[in-house]
Motif scaffolding. Structure first.
Motif, PDB file in Angstrom:
ATOM      1  N   GLU A  46      72.164  65.201   2.381  1.00  0.00           N
ATOM      2  CA  GLU A  46      73.076  66.351   2.253  1.00  0.00           C
ATOM      3  C   GLU A  46      74.439  65.874   1.727  1.00  0.00           C
ATOM      4  O   GLU A  46      74.887  64.778   2.091  1.00  0.00           O
ATOM      5  N   PHE A  52      81.665  63.206   4.030  1.00  0.00           N
ATOM      6  CA  PHE A  52      81.404  64.491   4.695  1.00  0.00           C
ATOM      7  C   PHE A  52      82.759  65.183   4.941  1.00  0.00           C
ATOM      8  O   PHE A  52      83.337  65.122   6.023  1.00  0.00           O
ATOM      9  N   LYS A 123      72.335  76.139   2.082  1.00  0.00           N
ATOM     10  CA  LYS A 123      72.218  76.004   3.545  1.00  0.00           C
ATOM     11  C   LYS A 123      72.499  77.322   4.268  1.00  0.00           C
ATOM     12  O   LYS A 123      73.564  77.928   4.080  1.00  0.00           O
ATOM     13  N   PRO A 127      76.760  74.919  10.834  1.00  0.00           N
ATOM     14  CA  PRO A 127      77.284  74.631  12.172  1.00  0.00           C
ATOM     15  C   PRO A 127      78.810  74.560  12.167  1.00  0.00           C
ATOM     16  O   PRO A 127      79.455  74.618  11.112  1.00  0.00           O
ATOM     17  N   GLY A 128      79.360  74.394  13.365  1.00  0.00           N
ATOM     18  CA  GLY A 128      80.792  74.141  13.474  1.00  0.00           C
ATOM     19  C   GLY A 128      81.616  75.413  13.581  1.00  0.00           C
ATOM     20  O   GLY A 128      81.191  76.406  14.157  1.00  0.00           O
ATOM     21  N   HIS A 140      84.591  70.017  12.620  1.00  0.00           N
ATOM     22  CA  HIS A 140      83.347  70.221  11.853  1.00  0.00           C
ATOM     23  C   HIS A 140      83.466  71.601  11.204  1.00  0.00           C
ATOM     24  O   HIS A 140      82.983  72.598  11.730  1.00  0.00           O
ATOM     25  N   GLU A 142      82.385  73.354   8.623  1.00  0.00           N
ATOM     26  CA  GLU A 142      81.462  73.914   7.612  1.00  0.00           C
ATOM     27  C   GLU A 142      81.631  75.420   7.476  1.00  0.00           C
ATOM     28  O   GLU A 142      81.503  75.971   6.385  1.00  0.00           O
ATOM     29  N   CYS A 168      70.187  69.726   6.856  1.00  0.00           N
ATOM     30  CA  CYS A 168      70.803  69.265   8.101  1.00  0.00           C
ATOM     31  C   CYS A 168      70.592  70.184   9.302  1.00  0.00           C
ATOM     32  O   CYS A 168      69.536  70.187   9.885  1.00  0.00           O
ATOM     33  N   ASN A 169      71.581  70.966   9.680  1.00  0.00           N
ATOM     34  CA  ASN A 169      71.464  71.774  10.899  1.00  0.00           C
ATOM     35  C   ASN A 169      70.255  72.705  10.840  1.00  0.00           C
ATOM     36  O   ASN A 169      69.668  73.024  11.887  1.00  0.00           O
ATOM     37  N   ARG A 171      67.396  71.961  10.238  1.00  0.00           N
ATOM     38  CA  ARG A 171      66.201  71.286  10.763  1.00  0.00           C
ATOM     39  C   ARG A 171      66.004  71.527  12.243  1.00  0.00           C
ATOM     40  O   ARG A 171      64.937  71.252  12.781  1.00  0.00           O
ATOM     41  N   ARG A 172      67.029  72.025  12.915  1.00  0.00           N
ATOM     42  CA  ARG A 172      66.935  72.246  14.361  1.00  0.00           C
ATOM     43  C   ARG A 172      66.355  73.621  14.709  1.00  0.00           C
ATOM     44  O   ARG A 172      66.178  73.933  15.888  1.00  0.00           O
ATOM     45  N   ASN A 193      73.987  65.030   7.533  1.00  0.00           N
ATOM     46  CA  ASN A 193      75.182  64.269   7.934  1.00  0.00           C
ATOM     47  C   ASN A 193      75.400  64.662   9.388  1.00  0.00           C
ATOM     48  O   ASN A 193      75.959  65.724   9.676  1.00  0.00           O
ATOM     49  N   THR A 194      74.941  63.841  10.306  1.00  0.00           N
ATOM     50  CA  THR A 194      75.050  64.203  11.721  1.00  0.00           C
ATOM     51  C   THR A 194      75.962  63.216  12.438  1.00  0.00           C
ATOM     52  O   THR A 194      75.631  62.024  12.518  1.00  0.00           O
ATOM     53  N   PRO A 195      77.101  63.687  12.940  1.00  0.00           N
ATOM     54  CA  PRO A 195      77.976  62.778  13.693  1.00  0.00           C
ATOM     55  C   PRO A 195      77.200  62.119  14.841  1.00  0.00           C
ATOM     56  O   PRO A 195      76.375  62.768  15.494  1.00  0.00           O
ATOM     57  N   ARG A 209      71.162  62.058  20.297  1.00  0.00           N
ATOM     58  CA  ARG A 209      71.257  62.803  19.042  1.00  0.00           C
ATOM     59  C   ARG A 209      70.150  62.403  18.066  1.00  0.00           C
ATOM     60  O   ARG A 209      69.601  63.236  17.355  1.00  0.00           O
TER      61      ARG A 209
HETATM   62  N1  CDT Z   1      75.828  68.630   8.629  1.00  0.00           N
HETATM   63  C1  CDT Z   1      75.340  69.222   9.728  1.00  0.00           C
HETATM   64  O1  CDT Z   1      74.792  70.304   9.662  1.00  0.00           O
HETATM   65  N2  CDT Z   1      75.515  68.565  10.898  1.00  0.00           N
HETATM   66  C2  CDT Z   1      75.150  69.144  12.147  1.00  0.00           C
HETATM   67  C3  CDT Z   1      76.109  68.704  13.190  1.00  0.00           C
HETATM   68  C4  CDT Z   1      76.179  69.692  14.245  1.00  0.00           C
HETATM   69  S1  CDT Z   1      77.537  69.448  15.292  1.00  0.00           S
HETATM   70  C5  CDT Z   1      78.652  70.637  14.790  1.00  0.00           C
HETATM   71  C6  CDT Z   1      73.739  68.825  12.595  1.00  0.00           C
HETATM   72  O2  CDT Z   1      73.081  69.732  13.097  1.00  0.00           O
HETATM   73  O3  CDT Z   1      73.297  67.690  12.506  1.00  0.00           O
END
Ligand code: CDT
Length: 301
Positions: A46, A52, A123, A127-128, A140, A142, A168-169, A171-172, A193-195, A209
């Protein structure tokens, strides 16, 4: 057997000061590694042309727009497209898209082996937050810099397979995979890009995580009998650590390749698209087994 050799091109950190040209040179090096290893398709993360940037609060729109691409390919990315064309490899990567109408999306594209763009995804699950949040360890933003994608979760016929993308997000969320699964997706690619730490919960670290990242992709793969390729931008970006853990997951939900570092690293697997058929015709034969009369709440507030 419909085998596609897929490379997951995890990227190490990109610092704020790094140029697009330097990043594209790294992507070309990964692409070459993939080509030498027999890859047919190489998947990048991503927002992989820049750091990021949503972690930085910006009020000046001109400053924000510097992180966005106005066309694709463009001058910076043309060398990547040219090398992919030359080596006959399809690619997928994410970038910040600024449309001619002035709209901002977190986007990814998919090409065929000639470098022609065959699919675009924007996307959906952003998130954020949209405003500066002093209670977070880091921002964050976004929801400030992007609008939710307007293209839905489509699939495309590419290299004799049905392919879809998310970012990214996304996928959850089980709905992400299911909407593509309902269109017959055999391969779902995504970058992230996941912190490594939760900005709102100080004791949630990288182990948990990574677990949740992988859990989501395994479930999406198994429950839709599709390959899932998830590729990280990882490592320390200007003091902000991002998870690695890029994986290729088979249609039974097993990880068949996993990155070991938080640097530029290629993971490779020969993925047989026919391996999706058994699950799609048996336990996850959606036409026979779904009970949509009980699913209404999923699509209401
Ligand atoms: N880039 C991205 O979507 N990152 C999110 C971080 C979520 S925390 C605000 C993720 O789901 O990995």
């Amino acid at each position: 057997m419909r085998e596609i050799v897929i490379g997951g091109a995890q990227m190490g950190p990109i610092q704020k000061a790094d140029s697009r040209a330097a990043v594209v040179a790294r992507m070309i090096a990964l692409l070459d590694r993939g080509a030498d290893g027999g890859c047919d398709l190489v998947v990048f993360p991503e927002l992989c042309l820049t750091t990021f940037f949503p972690r930085w609060m910006m009020e000046d729109q001109a400053e924000v727009d510097r992180w966005f691409e106005r066309e694709m390919p463009n001058g910076a990315t043309e060398p990547l497209f040219a090398r992919a064309r030359e080596r006959g490899i399809a690619i997928s990567f994410g970038y910040a898209e600024l449309t001619p109408e002035g709209r901002h999306f977190n986007t990814s594209i998919l090409t065929d082996r000639t470098g022609a763009i065959v699919g675009k995804y924007r996307k959906v699950h952003l998130p954020g937050h949209a405003e500066y949040d002093p209670d977070r360890a880091f921002q964050h933003l976004e929801k400030r810099y992007f609008e939710p994608g307007d293209l839905g979760f489509r699939v495309w016929r590419n290299m004799d397979a049905w392919m879809g993308m998310c970012i990214c997000n996304d996928r959850r969320w089980p709905e992400t995979y299911r909407v593509m699964g309902l269109q017959g997706a055999e391969l779902i690619t995504l970058g992230y890009n996941t912190p490594s730490v939760n900005s709102q919960m100080s004791d949630e670290g990288p182990e948990q995580r990574l677990y949740h990242s992988e859990l989501s992709m395994k479930a999406g793969a198994y429950q839709n009998s599709a390959w899932v390729v998830g590729v990280a931008k990882a490592g320390d970006e200007d003091g902000h650590p991002l998870l690695g853990g890029s994986v290729i997951v088979d249609p039974n939900g097993f990880v068949v390749a996993r990155a070991e570092t938080e640097a530029d690293e290629l993971i490779v697997h020969a993925c047989d698209m026919d391996a999706c058929t058994f699950g799609k015709e048996t336990i996850f034969d959606f036409k026979r087994h779904r009970r949509i009369e009980h699913y209404g709440r999923i699509c209401s507030q």
